[in-house]
Design a protein around this motif. Structure first.
Motif, PDB file in Angstrom:
ATOM      1  N   LEU A 138      37.623  54.915  36.767  1.00  0.00           N
ATOM      2  CA  LEU A 138      38.024  53.884  35.814  1.00  0.00           C
ATOM      3  C   LEU A 138      37.042  52.720  35.870  1.00  0.00           C
ATOM      4  O   LEU A 138      36.771  52.173  36.937  1.00  0.00           O
ATOM      5  CB  LEU A 138      39.438  53.395  36.134  1.00  0.00           C
ATOM      6  N   LEU A 139      36.536  52.331  34.705  1.00  0.00           N
ATOM      7  CA  LEU A 139      35.653  51.177  34.573  1.00  0.00           C
ATOM      8  C   LEU A 139      36.206  50.318  33.450  1.00  0.00           C
ATOM      9  O   LEU A 139      36.346  50.789  32.316  1.00  0.00           O
ATOM     10  CB  LEU A 139      34.221  51.630  34.269  1.00  0.00           C
ATOM     11  N   LEU A 140      36.536  49.068  33.760  1.00  0.00           N
ATOM     12  CA  LEU A 140      37.254  48.238  32.792  1.00  0.00           C
ATOM     13  C   LEU A 140      36.877  46.774  32.912  1.00  0.00           C
ATOM     14  O   LEU A 140      36.283  46.343  33.904  1.00  0.00           O
ATOM     15  CB  LEU A 140      38.765  48.395  32.975  1.00  0.00           C
ATOM     16  N   PHE A 141      37.275  46.006  31.899  1.00  0.00           N
ATOM     17  CA  PHE A 141      37.186  44.558  31.935  1.00  0.00           C
ATOM     18  C   PHE A 141      38.491  43.987  32.481  1.00  0.00           C
ATOM     19  O   PHE A 141      39.580  44.508  32.192  1.00  0.00           O
ATOM     20  CB  PHE A 141      36.954  43.985  30.535  1.00  0.00           C
ATOM     21  N   VAL A 142      38.389  42.922  33.258  1.00  0.00           N
ATOM     22  CA  VAL A 142      39.572  42.199  33.723  1.00  0.00           C
ATOM     23  C   VAL A 142      39.433  40.741  33.330  1.00  0.00           C
ATOM     24  O   VAL A 142      38.340  40.200  33.252  1.00  0.00           O
ATOM     25  CB  VAL A 142      39.781  42.323  35.247  1.00  0.00           C
ATOM     26  N   GLU A 163      44.677  41.806  40.539  1.00  0.00           N
ATOM     27  CA  GLU A 163      45.745  42.299  41.417  1.00  0.00           C
ATOM     28  C   GLU A 163      46.351  43.591  40.878  1.00  0.00           C
ATOM     29  O   GLU A 163      46.803  44.449  41.651  1.00  0.00           O
ATOM     30  CB  GLU A 163      46.832  41.228  41.554  1.00  0.00           C
ATOM     31  N   SER A 164      46.366  43.775  39.563  1.00  0.00           N
ATOM     32  CA  SER A 164      46.934  44.982  38.952  1.00  0.00           C
ATOM     33  C   SER A 164      46.128  46.229  39.271  1.00  0.00           C
ATOM     34  O   SER A 164      46.649  47.349  39.179  1.00  0.00           O
ATOM     35  CB  SER A 164      47.017  44.809  37.431  1.00  0.00           C
ATOM     36  N   LEU A 165      44.879  46.054  39.653  1.00  0.00           N
ATOM     37  CA  LEU A 165      44.033  47.205  39.929  1.00  0.00           C
ATOM     38  C   LEU A 165      44.550  48.018  41.112  1.00  0.00           C
ATOM     39  O   LEU A 165      44.296  49.217  41.204  1.00  0.00           O
ATOM     40  CB  LEU A 165      42.596  46.763  40.186  1.00  0.00           C
ATOM     41  N   VAL A 166      45.281  47.366  42.006  1.00  0.00           N
ATOM     42  CA  VAL A 166      45.858  48.086  43.154  1.00  0.00           C
ATOM     43  C   VAL A 166      46.808  49.175  42.653  1.00  0.00           C
ATOM     44  O   VAL A 166      46.779  50.313  43.134  1.00  0.00           O
ATOM     45  CB  VAL A 166      46.600  47.114  44.090  1.00  0.00           C
ATOM     46  N   HIS A 167      47.633  48.848  41.679  1.00  0.00           N
ATOM     47  CA  HIS A 167      48.561  49.841  41.121  1.00  0.00           C
ATOM     48  C   HIS A 167      47.797  50.959  40.419  1.00  0.00           C
ATOM     49  O   HIS A 167      48.119  52.142  40.598  1.00  0.00           O
ATOM     50  CB  HIS A 167      49.518  49.170  40.138  1.00  0.00           C
ATOM     51  N   LEU A 168      46.785  50.610  39.641  1.00  0.00           N
ATOM     52  CA  LEU A 168      46.027  51.626  38.912  1.00  0.00           C
ATOM     53  C   LEU A 168      45.284  52.563  39.853  1.00  0.00           C
ATOM     54  O   LEU A 168      44.980  53.700  39.503  1.00  0.00           O
ATOM     55  CB  LEU A 168      45.048  50.960  37.951  1.00  0.00           C
ATOM     56  N   SER A 180      40.309  58.029  41.051  1.00  0.00           N
ATOM     57  CA  SER A 180      39.499  58.291  42.238  1.00  0.00           C
ATOM     58  C   SER A 180      38.654  57.082  42.598  1.00  0.00           C
ATOM     59  O   SER A 180      38.298  56.881  43.755  1.00  0.00           O
ATOM     60  CB  SER A 180      38.594  59.506  41.990  1.00  0.00           C
ATOM     61  N   SER A 181      38.318  56.248  41.594  1.00  0.00           N
ATOM     62  CA  SER A 181      37.598  55.001  41.850  1.00  0.00           C
ATOM     63  C   SER A 181      37.883  54.031  40.722  1.00  0.00           C
ATOM     64  O   SER A 181      38.207  54.431  39.602  1.00  0.00           O
ATOM     65  CB  SER A 181      36.090  55.248  41.972  1.00  0.00           C
ATOM     66  N   ILE A 182      37.781  52.726  41.028  1.00  0.00           N
ATOM     67  CA  ILE A 182      37.964  51.677  40.027  1.00  0.00           C
ATOM     68  C   ILE A 182      36.823  50.690  40.157  1.00  0.00           C
ATOM     69  O   ILE A 182      36.499  50.230  41.246  1.00  0.00           O
ATOM     70  CB  ILE A 182      39.315  50.945  40.187  1.00  0.00           C
ATOM     71  N   ASP A 183      36.221  50.370  39.025  1.00  0.00           N
ATOM     72  CA  ASP A 183      35.141  49.404  38.970  1.00  0.00           C
ATOM     73  C   ASP A 183      35.466  48.465  37.811  1.00  0.00           C
ATOM     74  O   ASP A 183      36.010  48.898  36.788  1.00  0.00           O
ATOM     75  CB  ASP A 183      33.817  50.126  38.745  1.00  0.00           C
TER      76      ASP A 183
END
Length: 395
Positions: free
Chosen positions: A37-41, A48-53, A58-61
Motif C-alpha cells: 500500500l502506497l498512499l497520501f496521508v 495513526e490509522s496506518l496501524v489498522h491498515l 504486506s507493507s505500507i508506505d
C-alpha cells in the motif's frame, strides 16, 4: 499475486463513500494477495490509522499531502497558463513519484490505481497491468459546478477546468488495462467518449447489511436528516440549496420539522446555519452514524452536482429510513422512484416529497422497508467482491 495499491486517500476509518469502497477492497485483496500500500496521508490522525491498515497489507508506505488556499491559487494560475488540469496538478508531489518508482523496482504483478489523480505517478513504460478505479467520472462533477455553483468566478473557472480534466481522464482510461466504475451510468459515459467497452467494468459500492440494520421508528418524529462529508463542495451546495430553496416550503406545512446535518468538517457557511435558524442542527463528525440517525423520519439527498454513487443513500436504505433525493443524488443506483425512494428535482416537488412522508407514516414505513430490501438484494459486499476477483483473474 503481488499488488501495488496506490490511493489518494487514507481509507480508515471508512467514513465516506470513497473510503468505504477503498477500505473494503483493500481488506479483501489483502486476504488473498500480497498488497503493498502506497498512499497520501493528511495529518497525525491518518498516520495513526496506518496501524489498522497494516493488518491487510504486506507493507505500507506514505507521503504527506498538504493543501492550502495559497497553494491551490498557485496551481489554478499555472493551470490557466499551461492548459494542464488543476484537479490533477494540485495533487502532484515529487516525493510520491519517487516512492512509486522505488516500489516498481520490486516488480509488482498488478498496479491498482485507486482514484484518477494517482495515475499521473505511474510511468507509461510500466510493463505490468494497470487497473484504474474510477470512483467518479471526475470531469462530470466539475462540469456540473460550471452550471450550478453560486459564485460566477467559480463557475467560470470550472468551465475552463472540466475540458482539461476530461482530456486527462479519457487518456488515463485508455492507457489502463482495465477500468472500474461504480455505476453502469458512468461506464456508459466513458464508453460514449471512446473508452473500449472491453476495458470497462461497473462494480457498485457495497453496504455491510449486518452493521446497518433497520432502526426503530418514532411515530412522532419530524426530523429530516442528511449526512456526508461536509467539506466536499457538492455536499455544501446541496445543503445550502435545500435550506434556502426547499426547507421553507416544508416548514410552512410542517412547522415542527427540524433539519439535522451530520458530517465531518462543515465549513463556516454550514456551521452558522443554526444561528439564523434554530430548527437546524449541525453535529459535525460523529463516531457512529447509526446513533446519529436514530429518530430520523426522512433522509434527504438534495445533490445537484455529482458523479459515481452516493453510498449514504444505501446506508440510509439499509437502516430502513425513507429517502428523498434528486435525480443526480440517486444516479447510478438501481432505485424505483415511488417504490423504494422518492425522487424530485425542483424545490416545490422536493418539499412535497418530504412532506408526504412526514404526514403519512404508513407510506414512510413502506418506502423504508422497500429500500432495505433493495440493498439486501443488490448491494451486499460478498457478491460485489466476487466480481472483482473475476476481473483480476481476467487481467
Amino acid at each position: 499475486m503481488r499488488i501495488l495499491f496506490l490511493t489518494q486517500i487514507c481509507p480508515y476509518p471508512p467514513t465516506n463513500g470513497g473510503a468505504i469502497k477503498t477500505y473494503n477492497i483493500l481488506k479483501h485483496l489483502g486476504a488473498r494477495h500480497e498488497v503493498e500500500l502506497l498512499l497520501f496521508v493528511r495529518g497525525s490522525r491518518e498516520v495513526e490509522s496506518l496501524v489498522h491498515l497494516g493488518e491487510y497489507c504486506s507493507s505500507i508506505d506514505s507521503c504527506t499531502m498538504t493543501r492550502s488556499a495559497f497553494i491551490d491559487l498557485l496551481h489554478a494560475a499555472r493551470s490557466t497558463i499551461t492548459g494542464r488540469s488543476f484537479i490533477i496538478s494540485r495533487d502532484w508531489r515529487p516525493e510520491m513519484k519517487s516512492r512509486v518508482l522505488d516500489h516498481l523496482r520490486r516488480k509488482p504483478d498488478l498496479i491498482y490505481v485507486d482514484h484518477l489523480q494517482m495515475l499521473q505517478y505511474v510511468p507509461r513504460s510500466v510493463s505490468c497491468p494497470i487497473l484504474l478505479d474510477e470512483h467518479n467520472v471526475e470531469w462530470r462533477i466539475v462540469e456540473r459546478f460550471a452550471e450550478f455553483d453560486a459564485s460566477p468566478l467559480r463557475r467560470r473557472f470550472a468551465a475552463m477546468e472540466w475540458p482539461k480534466l476530461r482530456r486527462f481522464e479519457l487518456d488515463a482510461c485508455r492507457s489502463a488495462r482495465a477500468v472500474v466504475t461504480v455505476t453502469e451510468h458512468d461506464r456508459a459515459i466513458l464508453q460514449e467518449h471512446g473508452v473500449s467497452a472491453e476495458k470497462l467494468t461497473a462494480l457498485p459500492i457495497g453496504v455491510d447489511t449486518s452493521y446497518f440494520t433497520p432502526l426503530p421508528r418514532s411515530r412522532d418524529s419530524q426530523r429530516i436528516l442528511t449526512f456526508g462529508t461536509m467539506s466536499w463542495p457538492p455536499n455544501i451546495d446541496a445543503v445550502q440549496w435545500f435550506h434556502r430553496e426547499v426547507y421553507p416550503y416544508i416548514r410552512r406545512r410542517v412547522p415542527q420539522a427540524g433539519f439535522t446535518i451530520v458530517g465531518a468538517n462543515p465549513p463556516p457557511v454550514i456551521r452558522q446555519l443554526p444561528e439564523s435558524d434554530p430548527s437546524v442542527t449541525v453535529t459535525g463528525y460523529v463516531d457512529d452514524i447509526r446513533e446519529a440517525s436514530l429518530g430520523a423520519a426522512v433522509f434527504v439527498v438534495p445533490l445537484r452536482i455529482g458523479s459515481g454513487m452516493r453510498v449514504k443513500i444505501l446506508d440510509a436504505m439499509a437502516m430502513a429510513i425513507p429517502v428523498v433525493s434528486t435525480s443526480v443524488g440517486c444516479e447510478g443506483i438501481s432505485v424505483h422512484p415511488g417504490r423504494d425512494i422518492v425522487v424530485a428535482d425542483d424545490p416545490q416537488a422536493f418539499a412535497d416529497g418530504v412532506v408526504s412522508l412526514l404526514k403519512d407514516r404508513a407510506r414512510c414505513a413502506e418506502i423504508g422497508s422497500a429500500g432495505r430490501r433493495l440493498v439486501e438484494a443488490e448491494y451486499s459486499w460478498p457478491a460485489i467482491l466476487t466480481r472483482l476477483d473475476d476481473l483480476l483473474s481476467r487481467i
